[in-house]
Design a protein around this motif. Structure first.
Motif, PDB file in Angstrom:
ATOM      1  N   ALA C 225       0.811  -1.222   0.000  1.00 54.53           N
ATOM      2  CA  ALA C 225       0.000   0.000   0.000  1.00 54.53           C
ATOM      3  C   ALA C 225       0.845   1.273   0.000  1.00 54.53           C
ATOM      4  CB  ALA C 225      -0.969  -0.020   1.170  1.00 54.53           C
ATOM      5  N   PRO C 226       1.752   1.457   0.974  1.00 59.88           N
ATOM      6  CA  PRO C 226       2.544   2.688   0.932  1.00 59.88           C
ATOM      7  C   PRO C 226       3.434   2.751  -0.295  1.00 59.88           C
ATOM      8  CG  PRO C 226       3.359   1.228   2.643  1.00 59.88           C
ATOM      9  CD  PRO C 226       2.068   0.643   2.149  1.00 59.88           C
ATOM     10  N   LEU C 227       3.861   1.576  -0.789  1.00 58.65           N
ATOM     11  CA  LEU C 227       4.739   1.567  -1.954  1.00 58.65           C
ATOM     12  C   LEU C 227       4.011   2.057  -3.198  1.00 58.65           C
ATOM     13  CD1 LEU C 227       6.711  -1.738  -1.431  1.00 58.65           C
ATOM     14  CD2 LEU C 227       7.623   0.575  -1.502  1.00 58.65           C
ATOM     15  N   ILE C 228       2.746   1.651  -3.329  1.00 56.48           N
ATOM     16  CA  ILE C 228       1.981   2.084  -4.498  1.00 56.48           C
ATOM     17  C   ILE C 228       1.826   3.604  -4.486  1.00 56.48           C
ATOM     18  CG2 ILE C 228      -0.299   2.005  -5.581  1.00 56.48           C
ATOM     19  CD1 ILE C 228      -0.494  -0.896  -4.626  1.00 56.48           C
ATOM     20  N   VAL C 229       1.524   4.125  -3.315  1.00 55.02           N
ATOM     21  CA  VAL C 229       1.385   5.582  -3.203  1.00 55.02           C
ATOM     22  C   VAL C 229       2.693   6.263  -3.560  1.00 55.02           C
ATOM     23  CG1 VAL C 229       0.884   7.455  -1.630  1.00 55.02           C
ATOM     24  CG2 VAL C 229      -0.384   5.324  -1.440  1.00 55.02           C
ATOM     25  N   GLN C 230       3.788   5.752  -2.985  1.00 46.61           N
ATOM     26  CA  GLN C 230       5.090   6.358  -3.247  1.00 46.61           C
ATOM     27  C   GLN C 230       5.445   6.236  -4.727  1.00 46.61           C
ATOM     28  OE1 GLN C 230       7.098   8.030  -1.152  1.00 46.61           O
ATOM     29  NE2 GLN C 230       8.506   8.390  -2.852  1.00 46.61           N
ATOM     30  N   ALA C 231       5.103   5.113  -5.346  1.00 44.74           N
ATOM     31  CA  ALA C 231       5.416   4.920  -6.760  1.00 44.74           C
ATOM     32  C   ALA C 231       4.697   5.961  -7.604  1.00 44.74           C
ATOM     33  CB  ALA C 231       5.021   3.512  -7.198  1.00 44.74           C
ATOM     34  N   THR C 232       3.446   6.247  -7.262  1.00 45.31           N
ATOM     35  CA  THR C 232       2.704   7.257  -8.018  1.00 45.31           C
ATOM     36  C   THR C 232       3.372   8.617  -7.897  1.00 45.31           C
ATOM     37  OG1 THR C 232       0.924   6.198  -6.817  1.00 45.31           O
ATOM     38  CG2 THR C 232       0.304   7.691  -8.559  1.00 45.31           C
ATOM     39  N   LEU C 233       3.736   8.951  -6.659  1.00 41.17           N
ATOM     40  CA  LEU C 233       4.352  10.266  -6.463  1.00 41.17           C
ATOM     41  C   LEU C 233       5.719  10.318  -7.144  1.00 41.17           C
ATOM     42  CD1 LEU C 233       3.280  10.875  -2.771  1.00 41.17           C
ATOM     43  CD2 LEU C 233       2.190  11.651  -4.869  1.00 41.17           C
ATOM     44  N   SER C 234       6.423   9.197  -7.139  1.00 40.94           N
ATOM     45  CA  SER C 234       7.718   9.163  -7.807  1.00 40.94           C
ATOM     46  C   SER C 234       7.563   9.300  -9.309  1.00 40.94           C
ATOM     47  CB  SER C 234       8.435   7.846  -7.518  1.00 40.94           C
ATOM     48  OG  SER C 234       8.745   7.761  -6.176  1.00 40.94           O
ATOM     49  N   PHE C 235       6.442   8.806  -9.801  1.00 38.78           N
ATOM     50  CA  PHE C 235       6.147   8.917 -11.223  1.00 38.78           C
ATOM     51  C   PHE C 235       6.171  10.387 -11.642  1.00 38.78           C
ATOM     52  CE2 PHE C 235       3.620   8.592 -15.041  1.00 38.78           C
ATOM     53  CZ  PHE C 235       3.948   7.341 -15.537  1.00 38.78           C
ATOM     54  N   SER C 236       5.487  11.213 -10.861  1.00 38.10           N
ATOM     55  CA  SER C 236       5.469  12.635 -11.215  1.00 38.10           C
ATOM     56  C   SER C 236       6.839  13.251 -10.991  1.00 38.10           C
ATOM     57  CB  SER C 236       4.396  13.367 -10.431  1.00 38.10           C
ATOM     58  OG  SER C 236       4.595  13.191  -9.059  1.00 38.10           O
ATOM     59  N   ASN C 237       7.534  12.798  -9.948  1.00 40.79           N
ATOM     60  CA  ASN C 237       8.888  13.281  -9.713  1.00 40.79           C
ATOM     61  C   ASN C 237       9.790  12.967 -10.884  1.00 40.79           C
ATOM     62  OD1 ASN C 237       9.659  14.749  -7.537  1.00 40.79           O
ATOM     63  ND2 ASN C 237       9.501  13.024  -6.110  1.00 40.79           N
ATOM     64  N   ALA C 238       9.630  11.744 -11.402  1.00 35.15           N
ATOM     65  CA  ALA C 238      10.470  11.324 -12.516  1.00 35.15           C
ATOM     66  C   ALA C 238      10.216  12.217 -13.734  1.00 35.15           C
ATOM     67  CB  ALA C 238      10.193   9.865 -12.857  1.00 35.15           C
ATOM     68  N   ILE C 239       8.945  12.528 -13.974  1.00 40.28           N
ATOM     69  CA  ILE C 239       8.622  13.396 -15.118  1.00 40.28           C
ATOM     70  C   ILE C 239       9.294  14.750 -14.937  1.00 40.28           C
ATOM     71  CG2 ILE C 239       6.747  14.679 -16.214  1.00 40.28           C
ATOM     72  CD1 ILE C 239       4.988  12.263 -15.818  1.00 40.28           C
ATOM     73  N   LEU C 240       9.194  15.281 -13.715  1.00 42.07           N
ATOM     74  CA  LEU C 240       9.811  16.577 -13.439  1.00 42.07           C
ATOM     75  C   LEU C 240      11.325  16.515 -13.616  1.00 42.07           C
ATOM     76  CD1 LEU C 240       7.996  17.980 -10.295  1.00 42.07           C
ATOM     77  CD2 LEU C 240       8.023  18.904 -12.612  1.00 42.07           C
ATOM     78  N   ASP C 241      11.944  15.460 -13.088  1.00 39.83           N
ATOM     79  CA  ASP C 241      13.398  15.354 -13.158  1.00 39.83           C
ATOM     80  C   ASP C 241      13.872  15.181 -14.591  1.00 39.83           C
ATOM     81  OD1 ASP C 241      13.539  15.707 -10.518  1.00 39.83           O
ATOM     82  OD2 ASP C 241      14.037  13.644  -9.979  1.00 39.83           O
ATOM     83  N   VAL C 242      13.130  14.369 -15.348  1.00 41.72           N
ATOM     84  CA  VAL C 242      13.498  14.191 -16.759  1.00 41.72           C
ATOM     85  C   VAL C 242      13.420  15.535 -17.473  1.00 41.72           C
ATOM     86  CG1 VAL C 242      12.768  13.200 -18.932  1.00 41.72           C
ATOM     87  CG2 VAL C 242      12.822  11.792 -16.900  1.00 41.72           C
ATOM     88  N   ALA C 243      12.337  16.259 -17.196  1.00 42.79           N
ATOM     89  CA  ALA C 243      12.181  17.567 -17.823  1.00 42.79           C
ATOM     90  C   ALA C 243      13.322  18.491 -17.407  1.00 42.79           C
ATOM     91  CB  ALA C 243      10.836  18.167 -17.445  1.00 42.79           C
ATOM     92  N   ALA C 244      13.673  18.430 -16.105  1.00 39.76           N
ATOM     93  CA  ALA C 244      14.740  19.301 -15.617  1.00 39.76           C
ATOM     94  C   ALA C 244      16.066  18.951 -16.274  1.00 39.76           C
ATOM     95  CB  ALA C 244      14.855  19.171 -14.103  1.00 39.76           C
ATOM     96  N   LEU C 245      16.363  17.657 -16.339  1.00 35.41           N
ATOM     97  CA  LEU C 245      17.606  17.248 -16.997  1.00 35.41           C
ATOM     98  C   LEU C 245      17.588  17.650 -18.467  1.00 35.41           C
ATOM     99  CD1 LEU C 245      18.571  13.748 -15.575  1.00 35.41           C
ATOM    100  CD2 LEU C 245      19.616  15.965 -15.147  1.00 35.41           C
ATOM    101  N   GLY C 246      16.420  17.485 -19.094  1.00 29.37           N
ATOM    102  CA  GLY C 246      16.290  17.885 -20.489  1.00 29.37           C
ATOM    103  C   GLY C 246      16.543  19.386 -20.637  1.00 29.37           C
ATOM    104  N   PHE C 247      16.003  20.144 -19.703  1.00 32.76           N
ATOM    105  CA  PHE C 247      16.160  21.592 -19.732  1.00 32.76           C
ATOM    106  C   PHE C 247      17.625  21.977 -19.586  1.00 32.76           C
ATOM    107  CE2 PHE C 247      16.095  25.776 -17.729  1.00 32.76           C
ATOM    108  CZ  PHE C 247      15.268  26.454 -18.589  1.00 32.76           C
ATOM    109  N   LEU C 248      18.346  21.224 -18.751  1.00 26.82           N
ATOM    110  CA  LEU C 248      19.760  21.516 -18.536  1.00 26.82           C
ATOM    111  C   LEU C 248      20.634  20.936 -19.644  1.00 26.82           C
ATOM    112  CD1 LEU C 248      19.909  20.910 -14.710  1.00 26.82           C
ATOM    113  CD2 LEU C 248      19.956  23.102 -15.910  1.00 26.82           C
ATOM    114  N   GLY C 249      19.989  20.279 -20.587  1.00 27.80           N
ATOM    115  CA  GLY C 249      20.736  19.746 -21.715  1.00 27.80           C
ATOM    116  C   GLY C 249      21.382  18.407 -21.445  1.00 27.80           C
TER     117      GLY C 249
END
Lengths: 276, 278, 309
Positions: C225-249
């Motif tokens: 249960a807590p893992l599923i919740v954390q996985a969802t939140l990490s999903f959005s984190n991953a999108i943000l981080d990918v975007a950030a890395l993309g932004f930084l080239g």
């Protein structure tokens, strides 16, 4: 069945190490201090005591959850010392346990059928159809329905769960069943049902019970022999009548005095004292 | 006028399977100086009634009552703020798990002091003195030393004593004890029950004992309400309840007590349910 | 033993139906508590739309994301003066349709996030199970390594890893997985610690379950249960981080239509053409918000359930 001793315990000790912290020294706690007793086949030994008296530690050693620090345990002629020999299938088949809290002792994500089949799956080479039949048979035996087979534990009441836990314990046809406060988490009416069920099973399967409890009225009802523990030591050990009619140790007497009495005479006495 | 008078209390909870009726039209009255025991098994709604009175139920509960008066004050119409004034001062409650009911981060003296600070005009030194006095009243040995102890340094029985001290700190008119001894050992249970009854007799407050244990009822109560599945099965004074139970359910409960066992088998409630039709 | 008689066979069908009902009831209850949270349902709907968008990108997108329309550099969105009907959200500085690039970008962002979460969940759960179950030295070693990872600023660590492993989508994904890993390890370990001493685990042990079975079959499902919740939140984190890395080239390289990279490319046109940065930015914002809402709903639906059983 005189002298047919199935469980023999001699001079049993269990010591826990309490690891020291920054400011504390490491120390040792002896939870069970030199306990010895015999249980005859098909009889019920009740172990009575309050929290911290070592009765649950004793149960954990008898069921091979923990190893003893020293002393001997012999179940049905088989010497048990898991720290030296490990646990064999044969040992596992001798003894099983039923826990106090039926809400914690069943895996919430496991359907009842799988709960019951797990011991068979792990210890025998039985094909799955046979396992299922046996599980269904056992469900019926403890007073549940076949359609309960596929349900999850949270769909059952406390009493039903305790029935399931009992069914799981007897799946392997053990000789000895350790019951660790099996009815103290249950409602009064359910408690009666479970005690009846246990009595039936004992008769039918020739089970031997070690019944751990703090409730003297239950003990009086179910036990052949009674053992009272206090701070890891046995302070009183004898047949039910001996212990209840003529307690020797002060602690046993205190225990009897503290047990609430629900008979009309006691109530009258109390009300009279209050009015005075 | 009774101390607490509740008429036709209904409580329902929203669940995934639709509304669940925890209480279905039950009346309660408690007089000052009286010990009322509410006895029942799990699911009987015995705790729900008092939690509803205290306003401690979650939002998913719908509470209705024809009457809910405490000393003539209608509890139903009180605002949250006014209710808080009554609850905690005039009505207080102790719970089953004494160790969980105390905040582990603060000393028992501090927690006791908080209660006094909120509900009385005592200040500084007076609070500490009064706290020690209260701890003495509930039978804590060496109260002046134990006042600075943390809950985890005390046993379950002592924690329950502290909870009782907090509950009686403002000399409440009604004390509700919800399974106060269920988590405790028999010998400790005896002490706590004796303490509660003695405090009740000394102060003349009303005491409601919520319990599943017929033994506790027999040892403490003046009057008993027996509940089953959200309905009242029987209400009687303690002696007539044990001597001559009227409702089939009460009879079933009493005969299921192992100490009353006559034959090889214990009668169970379901044996009676068919005959008694409840 | 009772042998399977015809009667027993008829029972089998009934038993299986009953078993399915139990599973269904479990799901129905979950859905009830999830649907109580309106935000979560909206989030889920948006997320489903995004997934559809990503899957059917070639059908939905009006243009090829890489085609440069030489006649319309920096065309504004349709509702603004000078907007063209062919380019709903306008075009960028080389004349590529922004809407199409965003639709294709969903593929990258969601795909990357899925991979990242799968990698860090599986590794994290295994390490956490080991640490929580074995305790002792194993626990100390695993947890100290996780502490070291945690002690770096997440993005900096990802950046360093991405640079060491050569800038690109793969190394960005790996880097982000590593950054997210400690959260899963810690969460799993905490859950395992609280579960492993419960009676049902002891009961399974008495029944003869070995370590592997205890860890994965008995304990793990109860820690989900807590893992599923954390996985969802990490999903959005991953999108943000990918975007950030993309932004930084350091993430996806141009001309990949990844949202973060699109932002980075459009940096110099911010003042002249607001739409080149606004729409990819909005896409990131909406996606992350939707997923976080779903995560909230999952928490509501899964957490009280744990307490009740």
């Amino acid at each position: 069945m005189e002298d047919d001793v199935i469980l023999k315990v001699r001079d049993l000790y269990r010591t826990y190490d309490i690891s020291g912290g920054l400011l504390r020294k490491a120390s040792q706690l002896t939870a069970v201090k030199g306990v010895s007793f015999d249980v005859e086949r098909g009889s019920t030994l009740a172990v009575v005591g309050e929290s911290g008296c070592g009765k649950s530690t004793l149960a954990r050693m008898l069921t091979m959850i923990d190893a003893q620090s020293s002393g001997e345990i012999e179940i049905d002629g088989l010497s048990i010392d898991i720290s030296k020999t490990g646990i064999s299938r044969e040992m596992r088949q001798k003894v099983q346990i039923v826990f106090q809290n039926p809400y914690g002792s069943l895996n919430p994500r496991q359907k009842i059928g799988h709960v019951l089949e797990e011991p068979l799956l792990l210890n025998t080479d039985m094909p799955s159809a046979e396992r299922r039949d046996l599980a269904l048979e056992m469900l019926q035996k403890v007073g549940l329905q076949p359609e309960h087979y596929g349900r999850y534990p949270h769909m059952f009441s406390g009493g039903q769960r305790q029935r399931i836990a009992i069914a799981r314990a007897i799946m392997m046809q053990p000789k000895l069943l350790v019951l660790d406060e099996p009815v103290s988490a249950l409602d009064l009416s359910v408690q009666a049902q479970i005690l009846n069920l246990l009595a039936d099973l004992q008769e039918e399967m020739g089970l031997t019970y070690v019944f751990i409890s703090h409730d003297l009225s239950v003990v009086r009802y179910i036990a052949d022999k009674v053992m009272v523990m206090y701070f890891g030591e046995v302070v009183e050990y004898g047949t039910q009548d001996e212990v209840f009619d003529n307690p020797q140790h002060d602690y046993t007497k205190t225990l009897f005095a503290a047990t609430p009495k629900a008979d009309v005479e006691s109530i009258r006495k109390r009300l009279a004292a209050k009015a005075a | 006028m009774p101390l607490l008078e509740i008429r036709s209390l209904r409580v329902a909870f929203d669940t995934a399977k639709g509304p669940f009726k925890a209480l279905d039209g039950v009346d309660y009255t408690v007089d000052a100086g009286e010990v009322l025991a509410i006895v029942g098994e799990s699911g009987s709604g015995k705790s729900v009634a008092m939690l509803a009175t205290m306003g401690l139920l979650p939002d998913s509960a719908t509470i209705t009552a024809d009457k809910m008066d405490f000393e003539g004050i209608d509890l139903r119409t009180l605002s949250a703020k006014e209710r808080r004034k009554v609850i905690g001062k005039d009505i207080s409650m102790i719970f089953q798990e004494p160790i969980a009911s105390l905040n582990p981060c603060f000393t028992v003296g501090f927690q006791l002091g908080e209660t006094l600070k909120v509900h009385t005009d005592l200040k500084g030194r007076q609070i500490r003195d009064r706290s020690i006095e209260l701890l003495t009243d509930v039978g804590i040995p060496d109260p002046a030393g134990r006042i600075d102890a943390f809950p985890h340094q005390m046993s379950g029985g002592q924690c329950q004593r502290v909870m009782i001290a907090m509950a009686i700190a403002c000399a409440p008119k009604l004390l509700i004890a919800d399974e106060p001894t269920t988590a405790l050992d028999v010998t400790i249970q005896k002490q706590i029950l004796d303490l509660l009854v003695q405090l009740q007799q000394d102060s003349g407050m009303g005491l409601i004992m919520i319990t599943h244990d017929m033994g506790v009822v027999a040892e403490t109560a003046d009057r008993v309400i027996v509940q089953y599945k959200g309905r009242k099965m029987e209400e009687a004074d303690v002696l007539s309840l044990f001597e001559n139970p009227q409702s089939p359910y009460t009879r079933a409960l009493l005969s299921a007590l192992p100490e009353n066992a006559t034959g090889d088998r214990l009668p169970t409630v379901s044996d009676f349910a068919e005959a008694g039709g409840f | 033993m009772t042998n399977s008689s015809p009667a027993a066979k008829a029972d089998t069908a009934k038993l299986e139906a009953e078993s399915r009902n139990a599973t269904k009831a479990q799901f129905a209850e979950f859905w009830y508590y999830f649907s109580q949270n309106k935000g979560a349902v909206i989030g889920l709907a948006i997320f489903a739309l995004l997934v559809v968008m990503a899957v059917f990108a070639p059908v939905l997108a009006p243009h090829d994301p890489d085609v440069q329309y030489r006649d319309s550099f920096l065309a504004p969105p349709i509702w603004q003066e000078g907007g063209k009907a062919a380019f709903l959200l306008g075009t960028d500085w080389v004349g590529r349709d922004i809407l199409s690039r965003i639709i294709y970008g969903a593929r990258y962002s969601l795909g990357i996030a899925v991979m990242v979460v799968i990698f860090s969940v599986t590794t994290g759960v295994c390490l956490g199970l080991l640490a929580g179950y074995m305790r002792g030295v194993v626990d100390v070693v695993i947890m100290r390594i996780m502490d070291i990872i945690l002690s770096f600023p997440a993005l900096l660590l990802a950046l360093v890893l991405a640079v060491i492993l050569q800038p690109g989508l793969k190394s960005a994904m790996f880097a982000i997985s590593i950054v997210l890993l400690p959260h899963f390890v810690r969460l799993t370990r905490a859950a395992v610690l609280s579960e492993r001493s419960r009676d049902y685990v002891v009961a399974a042990r008495i029944a003869g379950a070995g370590h592997i079975r205890l860890m994965f079959t008995t304990i793990l499902p109860n820690c989900l249960a807590p893992l599923i919740v954390q996985a969802t939140l990490s999903f959005s984190n991953a999108i943000l981080d990918v975007a950030a890395l993309g932004f930084l080239g350091m993430g996806a390289q141009p001309p990949t239509p990844e949202w973060g990279t699109m932002l980075a490319e459009a940096r110099e046109f911010i003042l002249r053409a607001w739409w080149v940065v606004t729409f990819p930015g909005l896409a990131i914002l909406i996606t992350v918000l939707a997923i976080n809402l779903v995560g909230d709903g999952l928490r509501d639906a899964l957490d009280p359930k744990l307490k009740r059983s």
